[in-house]
Design a protein around this motif. Structure first.
Motif, PDB file in Angstrom:
ATOM      1  N   THR A  50       0.824  -1.255  -0.076  1.00  0.00           N
ATOM      2  CA  THR A  50       0.022   0.036  -0.049  1.00  0.00           C
ATOM      3  C   THR A  50       0.866   1.270  -0.083  1.00  0.00           C
ATOM      4  O   THR A  50       2.212   1.245   0.322  1.00  0.00           O
ATOM      5  CB  THR A  50      -1.014  -0.082   1.053  1.00  0.00           C
TER       6      THR A  50
ATOM      7  N   THR B 292      -7.144   4.059   5.505  1.00  0.00           N
ATOM      8  CA  THR B 292      -6.750   2.910   5.244  1.00  0.00           C
ATOM      9  C   THR B 292      -7.326   2.109   4.048  1.00  0.00           C
ATOM     10  O   THR B 292      -8.528   2.223   3.973  1.00  0.00           O
ATOM     11  CB  THR B 292      -6.859   1.920   6.539  1.00  0.00           C
TER      12      THR B 292
ATOM     13  N   TYR C 174       0.174   5.867   0.479  1.00  0.00           N
ATOM     14  CA  TYR C 174      -0.800   6.696   0.896  1.00  0.00           C
ATOM     15  C   TYR C 174      -0.229   8.119   0.648  1.00  0.00           C
ATOM     16  O   TYR C 174       1.139   8.195   0.631  1.00  0.00           O
ATOM     17  CB  TYR C 174      -1.130   6.734   2.403  1.00  0.00           C
TER      18      TYR C 174
END
Length: 117
Positions: free
Chosen positions: A57, A68, A59
């Motif tokens: 992931t 999230t 961000y």
């Protein structure tokens, strides 16, 4: 091809939470990367969060620790849990899919998130 349908947007007060969903028309594990982008009025579309088939992931700095991204493989869905929302999070949120070998990326039509102060 991939069809994407976002849902879960709405109006929330600052400090509140929302969960966005992006339902894909095929197995999300056949898609290299799925991501959430957002576009606020008068601004360029920007990456919020992404997830690969391997589960990695990433961000945007502005949402780290608050948002999230995760998957529900049984529903071919990628979700975005948004906590501690701020007025500056107000935007249309779009889901994007990148498929290896496809020349184009696939986008959903977006879902509006409005955070009131």
């Amino acid at each position: 091809q991939v069809q994407l349908v976002e849902s879960g947007g709405g109006l929330v007060q600052a400090g509140g939470s929302l969960r966005l969903s992006c339902a894909a028309s095929r197995s999300i594990f056949s898609i290299n990367t799925m991501a959430w982008y957002r576009q606020a009025p008068g601004k360029q579309r920007e990456l919020v969060a992404g997830i690969t088939t391997a589960g990695s992931t990433n961000y945007a700095d502005s949402v780290k620790g608050r948002f999230t991204i995760f998957r529900d493989k049984s529903k071919n869905t990628v979700l975005l849990q948004m906590n501690s929302l701020k007025p500056e999070d107000t935007a249309v949120y779009y889901c994007k899919a990148e498929v290896a070998g496809d020349v184009m990326d696939y986008w959903g039509k977006g879902t509006l998130v409005t955070v009131s102060s």
